[in-house]
Design a protein around this motif. Sequence first.
Motif, mmCIF file in Angstrom:
data_model
loop_
_atom_site.group_PDB
_atom_site.id
_atom_site.type_symbol
_atom_site.label_atom_id
_atom_site.label_comp_id
_atom_site.label_asym_id
_atom_site.label_seq_id
_atom_site.Cartn_x
_atom_site.Cartn_y
_atom_site.Cartn_z
ATOM 1 N N THR A 10 -22.761 -96.117 -48.325
ATOM 2 C CA THR A 10 -21.396 -96.350 -48.774
ATOM 3 C C THR A 10 -21.139 -96.022 -50.233
ATOM 4 O OG1 THR A 10 -21.919 -98.673 -49.155
ATOM 5 C CG2 THR A 10 -20.964 -98.094 -47.017
ATOM 6 N N SER A 11 -22.146 -96.035 -51.075
ATOM 7 C CA SER A 11 -21.946 -95.646 -52.472
ATOM 8 C C SER A 11 -23.292 -95.345 -53.105
ATOM 9 C CB SER A 11 -21.244 -96.759 -53.250
ATOM 10 O OG SER A 11 -20.990 -96.328 -54.570
ATOM 11 N N MET A 12 -23.620 -94.064 -53.202
ATOM 12 C CA MET A 12 -24.900 -93.675 -53.785
ATOM 13 C C MET A 12 -24.834 -93.795 -55.292
ATOM 14 S SD MET A 12 -26.505 -90.505 -51.672
ATOM 15 C CE MET A 12 -28.017 -90.363 -52.578
ATOM 16 N N THR A 13 -25.622 -94.703 -55.823
ATOM 17 C CA THR A 13 -25.657 -94.897 -57.270
ATOM 18 C C THR A 13 -26.952 -94.384 -57.883
ATOM 19 O OG1 THR A 13 -26.548 -97.124 -56.987
ATOM 20 C CG2 THR A 13 -24.139 -96.901 -57.137
ATOM 21 N N GLY A 28 -32.886 -82.143 -29.015
ATOM 22 C CA GLY A 28 -31.431 -82.190 -28.881
ATOM 23 C C GLY A 28 -30.795 -83.469 -29.396
ATOM 24 N N GLN A 29 -31.606 -84.450 -29.780
ATOM 25 C CA GLN A 29 -31.050 -85.707 -30.296
ATOM 26 C C GLN A 29 -30.287 -85.435 -31.578
ATOM 27 O OE1 GLN A 29 -33.859 -88.923 -30.500
ATOM 28 N NE2 GLN A 29 -32.600 -90.082 -31.936
ATOM 29 N N LYS A 30 -29.192 -86.147 -31.771
ATOM 30 C CA LYS A 30 -28.349 -85.944 -32.939
ATOM 31 C C LYS A 30 -28.501 -87.085 -33.935
ATOM 32 C CE LYS A 30 -25.734 -83.261 -29.926
ATOM 33 N NZ LYS A 30 -26.519 -83.199 -28.716
ATOM 34 N N LEU A 31 -28.330 -86.744 -35.203
ATOM 35 C CA LEU A 31 -28.355 -87.700 -36.301
ATOM 36 C C LEU A 31 -27.280 -87.296 -37.289
ATOM 37 C CD1 LEU A 31 -29.656 -90.009 -38.001
ATOM 38 C CD2 LEU A 31 -31.198 -88.267 -38.935
ATOM 39 N N ILE A 32 -26.424 -88.235 -37.646
ATOM 40 C CA ILE A 32 -25.392 -87.975 -38.648
ATOM 41 C C ILE A 32 -25.687 -88.849 -39.855
ATOM 42 C CG2 ILE A 32 -22.934 -88.184 -39.227
ATOM 43 C CD1 ILE A 32 -22.364 -87.615 -36.250
ATOM 44 N N ILE A 33 -25.679 -88.233 -41.014
ATOM 45 C CA ILE A 33 -25.813 -88.969 -42.269
ATOM 46 C C ILE A 33 -24.486 -88.833 -42.999
ATOM 47 C CG2 ILE A 33 -27.007 -89.150 -44.472
ATOM 48 C CD1 ILE A 33 -29.493 -87.993 -43.109
ATOM 49 N N ARG A 34 -23.891 -89.976 -43.292
ATOM 50 C CA ARG A 34 -22.603 -90.010 -44.005
ATOM 51 C C ARG A 34 -22.863 -90.645 -45.365
ATOM 52 N NH1 ARG A 34 -18.499 -92.603 -40.450
ATOM 53 N NH2 ARG A 34 -19.840 -94.404 -40.708
ATOM 54 N N MET A 35 -22.551 -89.917 -46.425
ATOM 55 C CA MET A 35 -22.834 -90.387 -47.781
ATOM 56 C C MET A 35 -21.578 -90.348 -48.637
ATOM 57 S SD MET A 35 -26.310 -88.193 -48.404
ATOM 58 C CE MET A 35 -25.598 -86.657 -47.796
ATOM 59 N N LEU A 36 -21.402 -91.376 -49.415
ATOM 60 C CA LEU A 36 -20.304 -91.423 -50.381
ATOM 61 C C LEU A 36 -20.916 -91.407 -51.768
ATOM 62 C CD1 LEU A 36 -17.356 -91.749 -51.239
ATOM 63 C CD2 LEU A 36 -17.654 -94.217 -50.987
ATOM 64 N N GLY A 37 -20.627 -90.367 -52.527
ATOM 65 C CA GLY A 37 -21.105 -90.302 -53.903
ATOM 66 C C GLY A 37 -20.388 -91.330 -54.751
ATOM 67 N N SER A 38 -21.073 -91.832 -55.758
ATOM 68 C CA SER A 38 -20.458 -92.829 -56.639
ATOM 69 C C SER A 38 -19.633 -92.118 -57.713
ATOM 70 C CB SER A 38 -21.541 -93.710 -57.257
ATOM 71 O OG SER A 38 -22.374 -92.916 -58.073
ATOM 72 N N ALA A 39 -19.432 -92.776 -58.831
ATOM 73 C CA ALA A 39 -18.588 -92.229 -59.894
ATOM 74 C C ALA A 39 -19.224 -91.045 -60.609
ATOM 75 C CB ALA A 39 -18.251 -93.336 -60.889
ATOM 76 N N ALA A 40 -20.448 -90.684 -60.221
ATOM 77 C CA ALA A 40 -21.114 -89.526 -60.817
ATOM 78 C C ALA A 40 -21.751 -88.711 -59.697
ATOM 79 C CB ALA A 40 -22.181 -89.983 -61.805
ATOM 80 N N LEU A 61 -24.569 -84.444 -54.324
ATOM 81 C CA LEU A 61 -23.307 -84.942 -53.759
ATOM 82 C C LEU A 61 -22.228 -84.842 -54.808
ATOM 83 C CD1 LEU A 61 -24.382 -88.241 -51.994
ATOM 84 C CD2 LEU A 61 -24.031 -86.006 -50.974
ATOM 85 N N THR A 62 -21.027 -84.558 -54.380
ATOM 86 C CA THR A 62 -19.900 -84.493 -55.293
ATOM 87 C C THR A 62 -19.425 -85.901 -55.626
ATOM 88 O OG1 THR A 62 -19.244 -82.395 -54.305
ATOM 89 C CG2 THR A 62 -17.584 -83.543 -55.606
#
Length: 91
Positions: A10-13, A28-40, A61-62
């Motif tokens: 939720t917030s990579m610091t 065939g197994q799926k994996l999703i990684i969802r990342m939210l970059g922090s203020a930097a 990450l942006t």
Amino acid sequence: ADTTDVYDITSMTETGFFDTPSGTPVDGQKLIIRMLGSAAARNVSFTGSYTAGGVALPISLTQSKTTHLGFMYNTSNSLNRWMLIAKAEQS
């Protein structure tokens, strides 16, 4: 990998390092990684159990943007790796 298909950060610091998921993935197994970059902007890296598959593995990450990475486990030719097949970044 046996119980989780979506990993949400939720917030990579800090710098992110993705190790080999535990468990026994199947072809065939799926994996999703969802990342939210922090203020930097944040750097990310992956072990050798991940590989590019038409989409390059990200190295950063942006700032304050969500990035989704879609992997599929690939056993073809004894590859046995999580192959990145999709990447989407919030505009």
